[in-house]
Design a protein around this motif. Structure first.
Motif, PDB file in Angstrom:
ATOM      1  N   HIS A   1      29.964  47.419  27.733  1.00 29.07           N
ATOM      2  CA  HIS A   1      30.709  47.103  28.952  1.00 29.07           C
ATOM      3  C   HIS A   1      32.024  47.862  29.077  1.00 29.07           C
ATOM      4  CE1 HIS A   1      28.389  43.404  27.712  1.00 29.07           C
ATOM      5  NE2 HIS A   1      27.762  43.811  28.780  1.00 29.07           N
ATOM      6  N   GLY A   2      32.294  48.739  28.128  1.00 29.70           N
ATOM      7  CA  GLY A   2      33.472  49.582  28.248  1.00 29.70           C
ATOM      8  C   GLY A   2      34.788  48.915  27.892  1.00 29.70           C
ATOM      9  N   MET A   3      34.728  47.771  27.216  1.00 28.93           N
ATOM     10  CA  MET A   3      35.984  47.104  26.833  1.00 28.93           C
ATOM     11  C   MET A   3      36.700  47.950  25.780  1.00 28.93           C
ATOM     12  SD  MET A   3      35.601  44.545  28.817  1.00 28.93           S
ATOM     13  CE  MET A   3      37.138  43.723  28.378  1.00 28.93           C
TER      14      MET A   3
ATOM     15  N   SER B   1      28.961  47.936  37.745  1.00 32.01           N
ATOM     16  CA  SER B   1      30.333  48.260  37.373  1.00 32.01           C
ATOM     17  C   SER B   1      30.337  49.391  36.354  1.00 32.01           C
ATOM     18  CB  SER B   1      31.042  47.031  36.824  1.00 32.01           C
ATOM     19  OG  SER B   1      30.355  46.532  35.687  1.00 32.01           O
ATOM     20  N   ILE B   2      29.806  49.140  35.190  1.00 32.47           N
ATOM     21  CA  ILE B   2      29.821  50.120  34.121  1.00 32.47           C
ATOM     22  C   ILE B   2      28.400  50.313  33.611  1.00 32.47           C
ATOM     23  CG2 ILE B   2      30.630  50.585  31.768  1.00 32.47           C
ATOM     24  CD1 ILE B   2      33.155  49.037  32.473  1.00 32.47           C
TER      25      ILE B   2
ATOM     26  N   ILE C   1      36.408  35.741  20.074  1.00 29.05           N
ATOM     27  CA  ILE C   1      37.169  36.796  20.739  1.00 29.05           C
ATOM     28  C   ILE C   1      37.849  37.643  19.670  1.00 29.05           C
ATOM     29  CG2 ILE C   1      39.131  37.271  22.250  1.00 29.05           C
ATOM     30  CD1 ILE C   1      37.761  33.911  22.696  1.00 29.05           C
ATOM     31  N   ILE C   2      37.681  38.941  19.752  1.00 27.67           N
ATOM     32  CA  ILE C   2      38.379  39.836  18.821  1.00 27.67           C
ATOM     33  C   ILE C   2      39.173  40.881  19.601  1.00 27.67           C
ATOM     34  CG2 ILE C   2      36.681  39.589  16.964  1.00 27.67           C
ATOM     35  CD1 ILE C   2      35.874  42.576  17.844  1.00 27.67           C
ATOM     36  N   SER C   3      40.206  41.389  18.944  1.00 26.59           N
ATOM     37  CA  SER C   3      40.944  42.530  19.488  1.00 26.59           C
ATOM     38  C   SER C   3      40.426  43.807  18.809  1.00 26.59           C
ATOM     39  CB  SER C   3      42.445  42.361  19.230  1.00 26.59           C
ATOM     40  OG  SER C   3      42.698  42.304  17.835  1.00 26.59           O
ATOM     41  N   ARG C   4      40.905  44.944  19.319  1.00 26.40           N
ATOM     42  CA  ARG C   4      40.619  46.262  18.730  1.00 26.40           C
ATOM     43  C   ARG C   4      39.133  46.541  18.494  1.00 26.40           C
ATOM     44  NH1 ARG C   4      44.855  46.414  13.657  1.00 26.40           N
ATOM     45  NH2 ARG C   4      46.223  44.773  14.420  1.00 26.40           N
ATOM     46  N   PRO C   5      38.283  46.347  19.504  1.00 28.22           N
ATOM     47  CA  PRO C   5      36.865  46.669  19.286  1.00 28.22           C
ATOM     48  C   PRO C   5      36.630  48.165  19.194  1.00 28.22           C
ATOM     49  CG  PRO C   5      37.264  46.172  21.599  1.00 28.22           C
ATOM     50  CD  PRO C   5      38.574  45.939  20.877  1.00 28.22           C
TER      51      PRO C   5
ATOM     52  N   PHE D   1      32.455  37.868  33.618  1.00 29.43           N
ATOM     53  CA  PHE D   1      32.850  39.110  34.282  1.00 29.43           C
ATOM     54  C   PHE D   1      34.192  39.536  33.718  1.00 29.43           C
ATOM     55  CE2 PHE D   1      34.234  35.482  36.755  1.00 29.43           C
ATOM     56  CZ  PHE D   1      35.541  35.764  37.106  1.00 29.43           C
ATOM     57  N   HIS D   2      34.529  40.797  33.897  1.00 32.21           N
ATOM     58  CA  HIS D   2      35.839  41.256  33.438  1.00 32.21           C
ATOM     59  C   HIS D   2      36.508  42.082  34.520  1.00 32.21           C
ATOM     60  CE1 HIS D   2      33.219  44.621  32.177  1.00 32.21           C
ATOM     61  NE2 HIS D   2      34.269  45.372  32.438  1.00 32.21           N
TER      62      HIS D   2
END
Lengths: 189, 189
Positions: B71-73, B37-38, B158-162, A134-135
């Protein structure tokens, strides 16, 4: 597997890789996994050998798997947190994204969507369980609780924008704003 | 635990939490974990039930645990990737931070530090193993290989800046720059 939070884990060494893959591998130089990357730490680290602490919070084991201070991360940070039965985070919020991956155990998430104000707002309650994810939306007040009396709750926690700045609610009000200069979550309350 | 990449996992429901914690919990409204949620997806998701694909790459199972499109990350993205014995990523680089947590198995990491140019440069070889972690500096060319003939290599990534933009090396040269409009890694080569 379960991540061990003690130092008793025996490191499993991989078998030597004898296969090569065109130009990239032809250039490879074999180095030990103890090769340093940042600040004298090895690039590949055994999580079972990383420092752990509870930061004064009973029932907590916190390990920084990849962090801003220790490992030079600038955009993401990864923690391994284990909560003994009955233990929990404070009610808090932070202006970063946060993703949880439950490795072991079960518990309860309280999430007050859209609560970016002085009060945490009305939370919803969600069951969380092993192999779930979950986030937490940015700035939503939340609390994670190991409500399983029989088992530890162990989670990988990923945040953006390290180091985290946490606002903690105490008795329904935002009590403190604390910028963690060290790369651990602020676990007051 | 090991994450299951099949849909055969039985969801473990947590025990009901009957304990309450001052004002926050007094306000709580119990909702089902299926609460959306999303985009109609539940907030708490069983990883064993999430879609998986190999994107045409033999030996790969990729699951987007938390992603930008689904999921809107906006700042971090989390994948669960499983590599069968002998399978591997292409040699590639990307302009984001990347952290690996090895959940199961062992293998080899090839990393060419400081290689941000047309050629991937001279890589170093690191053994990776269950319960280990490592991260890839921004834009360093790298390749992860399941060099263990006997076991799958399973990792949380895990990555940043998707969403990630990947540059793939083929025969020692940057062959293609591909911006993944969908939230999966580009696994060419």
């Amino acid at each position: 597997m379960q991540f061990a939070s003690s130092r008793t884990i025996t490191r499993k060494m991989a078998k030597p890789c004898l296969t090569f893959f065109f130009g990239f591998i032809a250039l490879s130089a074999i180095v030990e996994a103890s090769q340093c990357s940042i600040k004298g730490l090895p690039l590949v680290r055994n999580i079972g050998e990383l420092p752990q602490d509870n930061y004064g919070r009973g029932g907590l084991s916190h390990i920084t798997v990849a962090g801003s201070v220790l490992h030079g991360m600038k955009e993401v940070e990864v923690w391994l947190q284990t909560f003994a039965p009955g233990s929990r985070t404070p009610i808090h919020r932070h202006s970063c994204e946060e993703v949880f991956v439950v490795l072991k155990g079960s518990g309860t998430l309280y999430l007050a969507s859209g609560s970016h104000e002085k009060y945490p707002g009305k939370p919803q309650e969600f069951k969380i369980y092993s192999n779930s994810t979950f986030h937490i939306p940015v700035n939503d007040a939340h609390q994670v609780w190991n409500s399983n009396e029989d088992e530890d709750l162990q989670m990988l926690v990923i945040i953006s924008r390290p180091p985290v700045k946490v606002y903690v609610y105490i008795r329904g009000l935002v009590h403190a704003a604390h910028c963690s200069k060290i790369e651990v979550p602020v676990l007051l309350g």
